[in-house]
Enzyme design. Structure first.
Site, PDB file in Angstrom:
ATOM      1  N   ARG A   1       0.829  -1.215   0.000  1.00  0.00           N
ATOM      2  CA  ARG A   1       0.000   0.000   0.000  1.00  0.00           C
ATOM      3  C   ARG A   1       0.862   1.263   0.000  1.00  0.00           C
ATOM      4  NH1 ARG A   1      -4.946  -0.517   4.306  1.00  0.00           N
ATOM      5  NH2 ARG A   1      -6.579  -0.747   2.749  1.00  0.00           N
TER       6      ARG A   1
ATOM      7  N   LYS B   1       9.832   1.075   6.675  1.00  0.00           N
ATOM      8  CA  LYS B   1      10.182   0.411   7.943  1.00  0.00           C
ATOM      9  C   LYS B   1       9.053  -0.537   8.361  1.00  0.00           C
ATOM     10  CE  LYS B   1       9.675   1.565  12.391  1.00  0.00           C
ATOM     11  NZ  LYS B   1       9.468   0.205  12.926  1.00  0.00           N
TER      12      LYS B   1
ATOM     13  N   GLU C   1      -3.104   6.105   8.865  1.00  0.00           N
ATOM     14  CA  GLU C   1      -4.210   5.146   8.969  1.00  0.00           C
ATOM     15  C   GLU C   1      -4.097   4.480  10.317  1.00  0.00           C
ATOM     16  OE1 GLU C   1      -4.368   2.581   5.483  1.00  0.00           O
ATOM     17  OE2 GLU C   1      -3.118   4.133   4.625  1.00  0.00           O
TER      18      GLU C   1
ATOM     19  N   CYS D   1      -7.814  -3.676  11.740  1.00  0.00           N
ATOM     20  CA  CYS D   1      -8.269  -2.329  12.119  1.00  0.00           C
ATOM     21  C   CYS D   1      -9.744  -2.095  11.826  1.00  0.00           C
ATOM     22  CB  CYS D   1      -7.434  -1.280  11.395  1.00  0.00           C
ATOM     23  SG  CYS D   1      -7.580  -1.411   9.599  1.00  0.00           S
ATOM     24  N   ASN D   2     -10.279  -2.742  10.777  1.00  0.00           N
ATOM     25  CA  ASN D   2     -11.680  -2.494  10.432  1.00  0.00           C
ATOM     26  C   ASN D   2     -12.630  -3.538  11.016  1.00  0.00           C
ATOM     27  OD1 ASN D   2     -11.191  -4.675   8.848  1.00  0.00           O
ATOM     28  ND2 ASN D   2     -11.160  -3.573   6.915  1.00  0.00           N
TER      29      ASN D   2
ATOM     30  N   GLU E   1     -12.404  -3.900   3.056  1.00  0.00           N
ATOM     31  CA  GLU E   1     -12.418  -2.922   1.972  1.00  0.00           C
ATOM     32  C   GLU E   1     -11.838  -3.499   0.677  1.00  0.00           C
ATOM     33  OE1 GLU E   1     -10.517  -2.656   4.718  1.00  0.00           O
ATOM     34  OE2 GLU E   1      -8.474  -2.129   4.153  1.00  0.00           O
TER      35      GLU E   1
HETATM   36  P1  NAD Z   1       2.094   0.674  16.414  1.00  0.00           P
HETATM   37  O1  NAD Z   1       1.587   2.059  16.383  1.00  0.00           O
HETATM   38  O2  NAD Z   1       2.593   0.145  17.703  1.00  0.00           O
HETATM   39  O3  NAD Z   1       3.286   0.506  15.370  1.00  0.00           O
HETATM   40  C1  NAD Z   1       3.102   0.795  14.006  1.00  0.00           C
HETATM   41  C2  NAD Z   1       4.427   1.199  13.402  1.00  0.00           C
HETATM   42  O4  NAD Z   1       4.761   2.497  13.880  1.00  0.00           O
HETATM   43  C3  NAD Z   1       5.590   0.289  13.775  1.00  0.00           C
HETATM   44  O5  NAD Z   1       6.422   0.084  12.653  1.00  0.00           O
HETATM   45  C4  NAD Z   1       6.298   1.079  14.853  1.00  0.00           C
HETATM   46  O6  NAD Z   1       7.663   0.751  14.975  1.00  0.00           O
HETATM   47  C5  NAD Z   1       6.109   2.488  14.330  1.00  0.00           C
HETATM   48  N1  NAD Z   1       6.254   3.568  15.308  1.00  0.00           N
HETATM   49  C6  NAD Z   1       5.854   3.576  16.596  1.00  0.00           C
HETATM   50  N2  NAD Z   1       6.180   4.762  17.161  1.00  0.00           N
HETATM   51  C7  NAD Z   1       6.787   5.500  16.218  1.00  0.00           C
HETATM   52  C8  NAD Z   1       7.362   6.807  16.192  1.00  0.00           C
HETATM   53  N3  NAD Z   1       7.381   7.589  17.267  1.00  0.00           N
HETATM   54  N4  NAD Z   1       7.903   7.246  15.042  1.00  0.00           N
HETATM   55  C9  NAD Z   1       7.905   6.474  13.935  1.00  0.00           C
HETATM   56  N5  NAD Z   1       7.396   5.226  13.905  1.00  0.00           N
HETATM   57  C10 NAD Z   1       6.835   4.747  15.034  1.00  0.00           C
HETATM   58  O7  NAD Z   1       0.926  -0.242  15.804  1.00  0.00           O
HETATM   59  P2  NAD Z   1       0.884  -1.822  15.701  1.00  0.00           P
HETATM   60  O8  NAD Z   1       0.706  -2.357  17.084  1.00  0.00           O
HETATM   61  O9  NAD Z   1       2.002  -2.319  14.856  1.00  0.00           O
HETATM   62  O10 NAD Z   1      -0.455  -2.032  14.850  1.00  0.00           O
HETATM   63  C11 NAD Z   1      -1.713  -2.086  15.425  1.00  0.00           C
HETATM   64  C12 NAD Z   1      -2.427  -0.758  15.261  1.00  0.00           C
HETATM   65  O11 NAD Z   1      -2.459  -0.407  13.884  1.00  0.00           O
HETATM   66  C13 NAD Z   1      -3.885  -0.856  15.677  1.00  0.00           C
HETATM   67  O12 NAD Z   1      -4.246   0.300  16.385  1.00  0.00           O
HETATM   68  C14 NAD Z   1      -4.631  -0.926  14.361  1.00  0.00           C
HETATM   69  O13 NAD Z   1      -5.960  -0.489  14.408  1.00  0.00           O
HETATM   70  C15 NAD Z   1      -3.780  -0.070  13.485  1.00  0.00           C
HETATM   71  N6  NAD Z   1      -3.990  -0.398  12.070  1.00  0.00           N
HETATM   72  C16 NAD Z   1      -4.698   0.476  11.305  1.00  0.00           C
HETATM   73  C17 NAD Z   1      -4.948   0.173   9.971  1.00  0.00           C
HETATM   74  C18 NAD Z   1      -5.710   1.126   9.092  1.00  0.00           C
HETATM   75  O14 NAD Z   1      -5.733   0.887   7.884  1.00  0.00           O
HETATM   76  N7  NAD Z   1      -6.340   2.162   9.621  1.00  0.00           N
HETATM   77  C19 NAD Z   1      -4.477  -1.022   9.429  1.00  0.00           C
HETATM   78  C20 NAD Z   1      -3.760  -1.888  10.238  1.00  0.00           C
HETATM   79  C21 NAD Z   1      -3.518  -1.561  11.571  1.00  0.00           C
END
Ligand code: NAD
Length: 478
Positions: free
Chosen positions: A158, A173, A248, A282-283, A442
């Site tokens: 994506r 990353k 997202e 997430c959805n 979706e």
């Molecule tokens: P997370 O926020 O813990 O981590 C996501 C990514 O962000 C990781 O690669 C992490 O290393 C990075 N990250 C964290 N802090 C950061 C910072 N300060 N700067 C830069 N990068 C940083 O999320 P997760 O636990 O991996 O995923 C689960 C979450 O993702 C859930 O809340 C879920 O709803 C959401 N999600 C949303 C969608 C969507 O399309 N809206 C899709 C999938 C997952």
């Protein structure tokens, strides 16, 4: 055990930090890989390579750039089993669903390759004689893509596909829980003759490597899929350079079950939407509002369906419906939320505990909670696990009001045979997506974008592609 290296400037290389991240198989508990725990120097090196490579990449005709996307799609198809197995090992996604993720990812590269000759600028009417106003759509430059652990391969595409198609380069990353499929993809990309620096894959913690990528003035846009908390930190870190962000984030999807609904269809769709990938989507259906007139009948059917959900070894054939949570932290978060819901008055109708018979893995039983109310944490915060809380409402108006009373705004659904209620739900639900009489999922040609704390911007389709372009308007007198 596998050992991965950073992929920067078209070469695999050691991380400056020399530090590693241990990647765990959440079903067996074994350490299956070592990935680099990259640092600020790695971030800078990857961004430098991406910045250097971008102008000549953008200068290629778009159809040539699209050709590389098609090659990526083909490489994924040629390696579909290896990639799906890697996904199952690193995150306990049942193998059938892992295969679907790999196949959809290949299609996603092909889908965006198909946009090559379709996206356009505009010719705008001028107020002056002998003047043309031309609006160009230009690449942003260097994109930083940051991925979550739940769909690490699909979400990677994506970000990579629209970046490369539109002439930007990317530093991507993966989550430190799930870097393996991304690095297996990097190995495939390395064979495709893509110019060095156009696509860079680096692993490390969000707070160090991720934050450095976001803070750099070289970064033109940050696209994150992740939690609200990570989104908030990224907004703060991107503020000094006013860097564009596309976020997202989490969701708390309501499902409204009306008294005129086909209850069997509603139960099937809601259960599927709650337990797919062990509730870590997430959805996903995160809370249910059922009209009191059908609450007893609906709860009886839902209780039966949730108690029939199977779980186990993600490689077992045929697959169970779900497997383990991705890590210990997720499991403990779910346990704590259910414990709190019980003290707040929720009734455990199915599950509500770890399964004693599973000797390994971060399992939590498929769980149904009745007698829930709007003020409970389990109705207000994202669970991200196989736990379904249900609230009984007096009528459809109350269901709409309670659905909207939420800090998230990603997806929602309604089950009804009334056109009036269907149309009111579509017009009155304040969410980026509404599913009518179907499960939550979706399509790549749609637009996946959340309201409120669920995000800024969005992905997929035409609107997702345009997120990756910036406009340049020229006023030409002749
Ligand atoms: P997370 O926020 O813990 O981590 C996501 C990514 O962000 C990781 O690669 C992490 O290393 C990075 N990250 C964290 N802090 C950061 C910072 N300060 N700067 C830069 N990068 C940083 O999320 P997760 O636990 O991996 O995923 C689960 C979450 O993702 C859930 O809340 C879920 O709803 C959401 N999600 C949303 C969608 C969507 O399309 N809206 C899709 C999938 C997952």
């Amino acid at each position: 055990m596998k050992t991965y290296q950073q992929y920067i400037d078209g070469k695999f290389c050691e991380s400056h930090s020399k530090d590693i991240i241990e990647v765990e198989n959440p079903y067996t508990g074994e350490i299956i890989a070592h990935a680099p725990n990259g640092d600020v120097e790695d971030a800078e090196k990857a961004l430098e390579a991406a910045e250097k490579a971008q102008p000549s990449w953008a200068a290629l005709p778009v159809a040539e750039r699209a050709g590389y996307l098609k090659k990526m799609a083909q490489a994924i198809r040629d390696n579909r089993k290896m990639l799906a197995d890697t996904l199952t090992e690193e995150q306990a996604k049942v193998s059938g669903l892992a295969q679907v993720e790999i196949d959809v990812t290949a299609e996603y590269f092909d889908y965006y390759a198909g946009w090559a000759r379709k996206y356009e600028g505009e010719v705008i009417q001028s107020d002056r004689p002998k003047e043309n106003i031309l609006l160009y759509r230009q690449p942003i430059g260097v994109i930083v893509g940051i991925c979550p652990w739940n769909f690490p391969f699909f979400v990677m595409a994506r970000k990579v596909a629209p970046s490369l198609l539109t002439g930007s380069s990317i530093v991507l990353k993966p989550s430190s829980d799930t870097p393996n499929t991304t690095f297996e993809f990097a190995k495939l990309v390395d064979q495709l003759g893509l110019p060095g620096g156009v696509a860079n894959f680096v692993s490390g913690r969000g707070s160090t490597l991720g934050s450095a990528l976001v803070k750099s003035p070289k970064t033109g846009m940050v696209t994150l899929t992740g939690s609200v908390e990570a989104g908030q930190r990224i907004i703060a870190d991107s503020a000094p350079n006013i860097t564009k962000t596309s976020l997202e984030l989490g969701g708390k999807a309501p499902c409204i079950v009306c008294k005129d609904a086909d209850l069997d269809l509603a139960v099937k769709a809601i259960v599927a939407s709650r337990v797919i990938f062990s509730g870590q989507v997430c959805n996903c259906a995160e809370r249910v509002y059922v009209e009191s007139a059908v609450a007893d009948e609906f709860m009886a059917k839902l209780t039966k369906a949730m108690s029939e959900v199977t779980y186990g070894d993600p490689f077992k054939d045929p697959n169970p419906d779900m497997s383990t949570q991705v890590n210990k932290g997720q499991l403990e978060k779910i346990e704590a939320m259910v414990a709190k819901a019980k003290t707040e008055g929720a009734e455990v109708l199915v599950g509500g505990e770890r399964p004693a018979e599973m000797k390994t893995g971060y399992f939590y039983k498929p769980t149904l909670l009745g007698n829930c109310s709007q003020d409970m944490e389990i109705i207000r915060k994202e669970i991200f696990g196989p736990v379904l809380p249900v609230v009984t409402v007096s009528d459809f108006d109350e269901a709409l009001a309670l659905s909207n009373d939420c800090e998230y705004g990603l997806t929602s659904s309604v089950f009804t045979t009334s056109i009036e209620k269907m149309m009111r739900a579509i017009n009155e639900l304040k969410f980026g997506e509404t599913y009518v009489n179907r499960e939550h999922f979706e399509a790549m040609q749609g637009f996946h974008a959340g309201w409120r704390k669920s995000g800024i911007g969005g992905a997929d389709g035409k609107h997702g592609l345009y997120e990756y372009l910036q406009t340049h308007v020229a006023y030409i007198q002749y």
